[in-house]
Design an enzyme around this catalytic site. Structure first.
Site, PDB file in Angstrom:
ATOM      1  N   ASP A   1     -30.688 -43.898   6.821  1.00  0.00           N
ATOM      2  CA  ASP A   1     -30.013 -45.201   6.687  1.00  0.00           C
ATOM      3  C   ASP A   1     -29.562 -45.712   8.052  1.00  0.00           C
ATOM      4  O   ASP A   1     -29.766 -46.874   8.406  1.00  0.00           O
ATOM      5  CB  ASP A   1     -28.838 -45.124   5.685  1.00  0.00           C
ATOM      6  CG  ASP A   1     -27.919 -43.932   5.888  1.00  0.00           C
ATOM      7  OD1 ASP A   1     -28.248 -43.032   6.696  1.00  0.00           O
ATOM      8  OD2 ASP A   1     -26.859 -43.879   5.236  1.00  0.00           O
TER       9      ASP A   1
ATOM     10  N   ASP B   1     -43.041 -44.002   5.770  1.00  0.00           N
ATOM     11  CA  ASP B   1     -43.682 -45.172   5.153  1.00  0.00           C
ATOM     12  C   ASP B   1     -42.773 -46.391   5.299  1.00  0.00           C
ATOM     13  O   ASP B   1     -43.199 -47.459   5.743  1.00  0.00           O
ATOM     14  CB  ASP B   1     -43.948 -44.882   3.667  1.00  0.00           C
ATOM     15  CG  ASP B   1     -44.573 -46.066   2.958  1.00  0.00           C
ATOM     16  OD1 ASP B   1     -45.512 -46.661   3.515  1.00  0.00           O
ATOM     17  OD2 ASP B   1     -44.120 -46.404   1.847  1.00  0.00           O
TER      18      ASP B   1
ATOM     19  N   LYS C   1     -32.243 -37.105   5.787  1.00  0.00           N
ATOM     20  CA  LYS C   1     -31.046 -37.428   5.005  1.00  0.00           C
ATOM     21  C   LYS C   1     -30.354 -36.094   4.700  1.00  0.00           C
ATOM     22  O   LYS C   1     -30.156 -35.699   3.544  1.00  0.00           O
ATOM     23  CB  LYS C   1     -31.451 -38.184   3.727  1.00  0.00           C
ATOM     24  CG  LYS C   1     -30.299 -38.752   2.911  1.00  0.00           C
ATOM     25  CD  LYS C   1     -29.627 -39.967   3.532  1.00  0.00           C
ATOM     26  CE  LYS C   1     -28.427 -40.398   2.709  1.00  0.00           C
ATOM     27  NZ  LYS C   1     -27.638 -41.456   3.337  1.00  0.00           N
TER      28      LYS C   1
ATOM     29  N   TYR D   1     -44.545 -37.762  -2.116  1.00  0.00           N
ATOM     30  CA  TYR D   1     -45.851 -38.341  -2.461  1.00  0.00           C
ATOM     31  C   TYR D   1     -46.713 -37.345  -3.223  1.00  0.00           C
ATOM     32  O   TYR D   1     -47.538 -37.727  -4.035  1.00  0.00           O
ATOM     33  CB  TYR D   1     -46.609 -38.744  -1.194  1.00  0.00           C
ATOM     34  CG  TYR D   1     -46.306 -40.133  -0.683  1.00  0.00           C
ATOM     35  CD1 TYR D   1     -45.012 -40.498  -0.339  1.00  0.00           C
ATOM     36  CD2 TYR D   1     -47.327 -41.069  -0.526  1.00  0.00           C
ATOM     37  CE1 TYR D   1     -44.740 -41.761   0.147  1.00  0.00           C
ATOM     38  CE2 TYR D   1     -47.059 -42.336  -0.042  1.00  0.00           C
ATOM     39  CZ  TYR D   1     -45.763 -42.678   0.297  1.00  0.00           C
ATOM     40  OH  TYR D   1     -45.508 -43.927   0.775  1.00  0.00           O
TER      41      TYR D   1
ATOM     42  N   ASP E   1     -42.926 -49.753   8.246  1.00  0.00           N
ATOM     43  CA  ASP E   1     -43.011 -51.176   7.867  1.00  0.00           C
ATOM     44  C   ASP E   1     -41.908 -51.974   8.561  1.00  0.00           C
ATOM     45  O   ASP E   1     -42.137 -53.072   9.059  1.00  0.00           O
ATOM     46  CB  ASP E   1     -42.854 -51.362   6.343  1.00  0.00           C
ATOM     47  CG  ASP E   1     -44.194 -51.413   5.616  1.00  0.00           C
ATOM     48  OD1 ASP E   1     -45.134 -50.742   6.085  1.00  0.00           O
ATOM     49  OD2 ASP E   1     -44.289 -52.117   4.594  1.00  0.00           O
TER      50      ASP E   1
HETATM   51  C1  IPM Z   1     -49.196 -46.896   3.997  1.00  0.00           C
HETATM   52  C2  IPM Z   1     -49.307 -47.429   2.599  1.00  0.00           C
HETATM   53  C3  IPM Z   1     -49.686 -46.275   1.660  1.00  0.00           C
HETATM   54  C4  IPM Z   1     -48.586 -45.235   1.757  1.00  0.00           C
HETATM   55  C5  IPM Z   1     -49.934 -46.685   0.199  1.00  0.00           C
HETATM   56  C6  IPM Z   1     -51.032 -47.726   0.094  1.00  0.00           C
HETATM   57  C7  IPM Z   1     -50.257 -45.517  -0.661  1.00  0.00           C
HETATM   58  O1  IPM Z   1     -48.127 -48.056   2.218  1.00  0.00           O
HETATM   59  O2  IPM Z   1     -50.188 -46.338   4.502  1.00  0.00           O
HETATM   60  O3  IPM Z   1     -48.137 -47.039   4.598  1.00  0.00           O
HETATM   61  O4  IPM Z   1     -47.546 -45.365   1.096  1.00  0.00           O
HETATM   62  O5  IPM Z   1     -48.759 -44.282   2.516  1.00  0.00           O
HETATM   63 MG    MG Z   2     -46.730 -48.251   3.810  1.00  0.00          MG
END
Ligand code: IPM
Ligand code: MG
Length: 361
Positions: free
Chosen positions: A223, A247, A191, A142, A251
């Site tokens: 993975d 990240d 990884k 990032y 999710d």
């Molecule tokens: C999160 C989001 C952010 C990230 C984006 C909006 C930059 O996806 O907080 O998970 O990737 O950290």
């Molecule tokens: Mg995110």
């Protein structure tokens, strides 16, 4: 004493979820006799439109004078064509960096009341799960060197993944400390079969582990971790991982709890100050329609009370109030519940607020 909270509503559904969380904080302040003051700051596309910058100086100045930040969400199609440093996302990335908030806690809990809402089969989530993702937040790909250039093959781009042992060590400590207060198990996700950064990651994590002999440490490739999360999520306690793997994995885990709308997060450095935001994005397609699930942000406010202000009892009262609405079978449209009652953002907020009680009374 007054707790000063910077309020960064942002874009899309950001303003609605932040409004809900503030209503819950107001209710907590009533019930427990606390004093919160709110200080609005511009972030994201909204800030860009108003000032030409997604993270204006004035925002950083106000944030500096506050004890914590409640953050909604940033981003939207409207700003997609902007250069990297002017995109709405630059606000959250810049804020994390400015506050040295290298440690991102993302608890993924499957509440028993929401077992049906998980896309996983019943036999897998029989006993629910309670995972804490500890994501490194101010390093890695990032924040490494980025560039786009041209060569004989046309356009070429790079984003460099880079970690120092210092950066790995401090986030590893956070993960082991978190594990000490939980089931004492850390799974470090990397990884290392391919990446140099991951091999350094493993080495440093193992060194830090020596200071936490009570904690069991496992290493897992990213993975495999993605696969294990759907095969048997209850095997995880604390997951320690890098910025980008965290990240993605958070999710995935959020969806296993029923909806990405449910997950909160806390981003902190070495001090008490933190950025508290739901893990979901700005969801522009449902913005302004009273449809968004505010619970991820409400639980983020609860994390703020606990981690930044040390108000554990008050934080628990929010979590209990959220559990109670699930027991009463209320939910927003993103959550599936057999025989449940679908309500809007404002109504679910009102119901949660109503359930907040001071257990000591
Ligand atoms: C999160 C989001 C952010 C990230 C984006 C909006 C930059 O996806 O907080 O998970 O990737 O950290
Ligand atoms: Mg995110």
């Amino acid at each position: 004493m007054t707790y000063r909270i910077a309020v960064a509503r942002g874009d899309g559904v950001g303003p609605e979820v932040v409004e809900s969380a503030m209503q819950i904080l107001d209710r907590v302040s009533q019930v427990f006799g606390l004093d919160f003051s709110y200080h609005d700051v511009l972030v994201g596309g909204a800030a860009y439109d108003a000032t030409g910058s997604p993270l204006p100086e004035a925002t950083l100045k106000t944030v500096d004078s506050c004890d914590s930040i409640l953050f909604g969400a940033v981003g939207g199609d409207k700003w997609d064509g902007l250069p990297h440093e002017l995109r709405p996302e630059a606000a959250i990335l810049g804020l994390r960096k400015a506050m040295k908030a290298y440690s991102n806690l993302r608890p993924g809990i499957l509440y028993p009341q929401l077992k049906e809402a998980s896309p996983l089969k019943n036999h897998i989530v029989e006993n629910g799960f309670d995972i804490c993702v500890v994501r490194e937040l101010t390093g890695g790909i990032y924040f490494g060197r980025k560039r786009t250039w041209e060569d004989e093959n046309g356009e070429r781009a790079e984003d460099v993944e880079e970690y120092s042992s210092m950066e790995i060590e401090r986030i590893a400590r956070k993960a082991f400390q978190a594990a000490m207060g939980r089931r004492k198990k850390v799974t470090s996700v990397d990884k290392a079969n391919v990446l140099h950064t991951s091999r350094l990651w493993r080495k440093v994590v193992e060194e830090v582990h020596l200071d936490y002999p009570e904690v069991e440490l496992f290493h897992m490739y990213i993975d495999n971790a993605c696969m294990q999360a759907v095969r048997n999520p209850s095997q995880f306690d604390v997951i320690l991982t890098s910025n980008i793997f965290g990240d993605i994995l958070s999710d995935e885990i959020s969806m296993l709890t029923g909806s990405i709308g449910l997950l909160p997060s806390a981003s902190m450095g070495d001090g008490k100050r933190g950025i508290y935001e739901p893990i979901h994005g700005s969801a522009p397609t449902i913005a302004g329609q009273d449809r968004v699930n505010p619970i991820g942000t409400i639980l983020s406010a609860s994390m703020m009370l606990e981690h930044s202000f040390g108000l554990t009892r008050e934080a628990r009262s929010i979590e209990s109030a959220v559990k109670k609405v699930f027991e009463e079978k209320y939910h927003t449209e993103d959550v599936f519940m057999e025989g449940g009652k679908t309500v809007g953002t404002q109504e679910i907020t009102r119901l949660i607020a109503k359930n907040i009680e001071n257990g000591a009374n």
